[in-house]
Design a protein around this motif. Structure first.
Motif, PDB file in Angstrom:
ATOM      1  N   ARG A   1     -20.979 -43.083  42.219  1.00  0.00           N
ATOM      2  CA  ARG A   1     -20.724 -42.077  41.189  1.00  0.00           C
ATOM      3  C   ARG A   1     -19.559 -41.170  41.572  1.00  0.00           C
ATOM      4  N   HIS A   2     -19.547 -40.738  42.822  1.00  0.00           N
ATOM      5  CA  HIS A   2     -18.452 -39.861  43.256  1.00  0.00           C
ATOM      6  C   HIS A   2     -17.135 -40.628  43.355  1.00  0.00           C
ATOM      7  N   ALA A   3     -17.185 -41.891  43.761  1.00  0.00           N
ATOM      8  CA  ALA A   3     -15.960 -42.692  43.823  1.00  0.00           C
ATOM      9  C   ALA A   3     -15.358 -42.868  42.429  1.00  0.00           C
ATOM     10  N   ALA A   4     -16.205 -43.045  41.417  1.00  0.00           N
ATOM     11  CA  ALA A   4     -15.703 -43.181  40.046  1.00  0.00           C
ATOM     12  C   ALA A   4     -14.982 -41.919  39.606  1.00  0.00           C
ATOM     13  N   ARG A   5     -15.531 -40.770  39.955  1.00  0.00           N
ATOM     14  CA  ARG A   5     -14.874 -39.500  39.598  1.00  0.00           C
ATOM     15  C   ARG A   5     -13.546 -39.345  40.319  1.00  0.00           C
TER      16      ARG A   5
END
Length: 243
Positions: free
Chosen positions: A162-166
């Motif tokens: 999730r954080h990598a997508a952001r």
């Protein structure tokens, strides 16, 4: 999509296969030939750690700006650990530390299409629930040791994703200055004077001031000069041991 497999030689090798595409993650329970930086082997315990490779296809990014992928994965990981209440720092270029102890190792591999990147593989090993380590490892720590509790590894991986997508959205939008500054602020030993070792064995003391957009570590020497160093040109010295 996350592909979970029991055993492989290296998830980074698997991630090069054409059937895997952008944002796919290959998670292996065991690697028989896992690789780390500087030619080291990555050692992990099955069912206690996370070893995975995350595929990205940043075709918009020039080859000369590939360090931005280092910033992306390091920030996504530190974002994730913040969410779990673990304070981490980025040891240049892309190890993740708790205090003076290593919790995550990352091996990034790129392929190119002319002047731009074609495919990037973010190979990552996270010590999650280990409490015992190979005594040959000089300074390991796990999430469980840092936080005093065990973690669900699938939750850890989904949090990272999730954080990598952001962070990838930031990269696509060209928010480079923000990524650079956040990476700098989270650097291990930023603004502190410590010993370093050159490739020829020479020891010196310097203060970390940051990192160039191209990835060179910026060190302020005792004589006041500011110099930039590439990855294999300089090493940290931690507790009289090479890291």
């Amino acid at each position: 999509m996350i592909y979970r497999i029991e055993e492989t030689t290296s998830t980074n090798d698997d991630a090069k296969r054409p059937e895997y595409g952008h944002d796919d993650i290959i998670w292996a329970e065991r690697q028989t030939a896992g690789r780390g930086q500087r030619g080291h082997t990555w050692i992990s315990r099955a069912e206690e750690s996370l070893t995975f490779s995350h595929i990205l296809t940043p075709t918009f990014l020039p080859v000369a700006e590939q360090f931005r992928l280092v910033e992306l994965v390091a920030l996504a990981l530190t974002d994730s650990f913040d969410e779990f209440g673990i304070d981490t720092r980025i040891k240049w270029t892309n190890d993740i530390y708790v205090g003076d102890r290593k919790m995550v190792g990352i091996l990034i591999e790129h392929s190119y299409s002319g002047p731009t990147l074609a495919r990037t593989i973010l190979g990552t090993g996270i010590n999650v629930n280990q409490t015992e380590f190979d005594p040959a490892l000089p300074n390991p720590i796990s999430m469980a040791q840092a936080a005093g509790r065990r973690f669900d590894r699938e939750e850890v991986l989904e949090t990272y994703r999730r954080h990598a997508a952001r962070r990838y959205t930031q990269l696509e939008r060209g928010e480079y200055a923000a990524l650079e500054e956040e990476y700098r602020q989270r650097m291990y030993r930023l603004g502190e004077r410590h010993p370093f070792r050159l490739a020829d064995g020479t020891l010196f003391r310097a203060e970390i001031e940051g990192v160039r957009p191209t990835g060179e570590l910026l060190l302020r020497h005792d004589d006041g000069t500011l110099r930039g160093y590439l990855f294999r040109e300089v090493e940290f010295v931690i507790e009289s041991r090479d890291r």
